[in-house]
Design an enzyme around this catalytic site. Structure first.
Site, PDB file in Angstrom:
ATOM      1  N   CYS A  89      -6.399 -26.509  -0.481  1.00  0.00           N
ATOM      2  CA  CYS A  89      -5.780 -25.325  -0.061  1.00  0.00           C
ATOM      3  C   CYS A  89      -4.352 -25.210  -0.819  1.00  0.00           C
ATOM      4  CB  CYS A  89      -5.733 -25.035   1.613  1.00  0.00           C
ATOM      5  SG  CYS A  89      -4.857 -23.668   1.904  1.00  0.00           S
ATOM      6  N   HIS A 113       3.824   4.723  12.867  1.00  0.00           N
ATOM      7  CA  HIS A 113       3.368   5.807  11.773  1.00  0.00           C
ATOM      8  C   HIS A 113       4.388   5.866  11.064  1.00  0.00           C
ATOM      9  CE1 HIS A 113       1.520   9.672  10.071  1.00  0.00           C
ATOM     10  NE2 HIS A 113       2.911  10.080  10.226  1.00  0.00           N
TER      11      HIS A 113
END
Length: 462
Positions: free
Chosen positions: A43, A441
């Site tokens: 990895c 948002h």
């Protein structure tokens, strides 16, 4: 021969092995970990980390080349230039920093790291060939974390123009023509990266479509992006050997052809290293090519555990890490067992794919009654402002209780949402738990909120 005695011996310093060692050290367990490569395993050294570095560099270069020919958002750029050797050196620097960091963490936890190739004599003894000579290590408990390696096609052995994913991460020049054998996540991630770096890429996949482990709805935006990048995709096709002229023989639905290319990248999967380091001599019970384990990662031999890729699917670094942490705590006497409800799978293509839990198709196969909700990024303000509107987030939940059974998504940088998706399933969240959570948002995460609202029958922004 020098001898070392310890309580715990770990063979393999990949994500599973080194996490197991660090946690064991924190718990006061006398631990030795052995690996011939720098700590971090596949990895960190030749897989997850270097491939993502190359993918990011390719995206940056591609963005500049696009701006040099077509202005966007009022922005234009001069001609982009690429020095792949310098890019690879930058990538290697990141790998070096991280492997050094893991070594430091091991020392901090009091773990002894022995560099060399280990050969097991039995379930408690290993001989390690180190640069300073052989070392015999005796332990009370053994953990096998030997990982996996790329699968080689007999007709296309690695060498010369035929390369593995490891080789693809160390090229110093972009091949003019690159053939990728295998349309799974590794082949697509690297194929897309090299296409963005300027290579003419052809992907050869034996299945009817790319990424067969994901449903067609999820992979469709990726297939569309391949076309936009000029990548040729051959499905239902098989690669043979090389012709006398060095061309790649390909047999497909439209017949056979010789494909001339500069490099052939073979990415047809990985196999566990379940027989390396003398593991086969232990005569452990197997599950096909994998070592059989129970819910506590115990093998059929007392005092021997196994974790990570060597134990089966999903062969993911984060699964190995979670298993390694658990095993260390079990050895320390804590009551742990493997009861994870969801393990996120991420494909770092363009756009990215995330899947946690089951899909609507899998729910139908299992005979479950479900409700689903999908929300497209084309209706998401943050995706619009970033210029990356492809994809969506999809939620699947039980029809009766609204318990979330699966969350999938495809879109730019959606990999960063994988943890939140997994948390919802791990905690047994209902659709109402997600819709009752205020999502910031403007963010891409609002698409999860809207998909859940849609599953309940009252979406607000579509």
């Amino acid at each position: 021969m020098r001898e070392i005695q310890c309580r715990l011996l770990i063979i393999g310093a990949g994500p599973g092995g080194y996490v197991c060692a660090i946690r064991a050290g924190q718990l006061g367990i006398d631990t030795v970990i052995v690996d011939a490569a720098p700590p971090g395993g596949t990895c960190l050294n030749v897989g997850c980390i270097p491939s993502k570095a190359l993918i990011h560099a390719a995206e940056e270069y591609h963005r500049l080349t696009q701006l040099s020919s077509n202005s966007s958002m009022g922005i234009s750029a001069g001609a982009a230039q690429l020095d792949l050797a310098e890019t690879v050196a930058w990538k290697d620097g990141i790998v070096s920093r991280l492997t050094g960091g893991v070594a430091t963490l091991l020392r901090k936890a009091g773990v002894r790291l022995v560099s060399g190739n280990a050969t097991l004599r039995d379930g408690k003894t290993a001989i390690v060939e180190t640069p300073e000579g052989p070392v015999q290590i005796r332990a009370e408990v053994l953990v096998l974390a030997t990982g996996s390696e790329p699968v080689e096609i007999p007709a296309l052995p690695f060498g010369g123009k035929v390369i593995s994913s490891t080789d693809a991460l160390s090229l110093t020049e972009v091949p003019a023509r690159l053939a990728v054998v295998g349309g799974g996540y590794i082949g697509l991630e690297l194929g897309i990266a090299y296409a963005k770096l300027g290579a003419e890429v052809t992907i050869i996949e034996a299945a009817p479509r790319i990424l067969p482990q994901y449903d067609g709805e999820l992979t469709r935006p990726v297939a569309q992006r391949l076309t936009q990048l000029g990548i040729r995709l051959l499905t239902g096709a098989r690669a043979g050997g090389l012709s006398d002229s060095g061309a790649l023989r390909v047999a497909g639905v439209d017949g056979a052809e010789d494909f001339h290319c500069d490099k052939v990248l073979v990415t047809v999967g990985r196999r566990p290293r379940a027989t390396s380091a003398g593991i086969d001599k232990l005569r452990l019970e197997m599950a096909g090519p994998f070592i059989r384990i129970d819910e506590r990662c115990r093998t059929s031999m007392s005092g021997v555990f196994a974790i990570g890729d060597v134990t089966g699917e999903p062969m993911l670094a984060h699964r190995a890490m979670a298993q390694g942490e658990m095993v260390a705590e079990i050895i320390a006497g804590q009551p742990r067992s493997w009861d994870k409800r969801a393990i996120p799978a991420v494909c770092f293509t363009d756009p990215e794919i995330v899947s946690v839990g089951i899909s609507p198709d899998e729910a139908a196969t299992q005979g479950r009654e479900v409700v689903t909700g999908t929300f497209p990024f084309a209706a998401n303000g943050r995706a619009m402002t970033a210029g990356d509107e492809a994809g969506f987030i999809r939620v699947t939940a039980r029809a009766d209780t609204h318990e979330v059974l699966g969350i999938q998504g495809v879109g730019a940088r959606i990999s960063e949402m994988a943890g939140g998706f997994a948390l919802a399933l791990e905690m047994g969240a209902r659709l109402e738990d997600i819709t009752g959570t205020i999502h910031a948002h403007p963010t891409r995460g609002e698409a999860l909120h809207e998909a859940s609202l849609r599953a309940l029958g009252h979406a607000l922004h579509i």
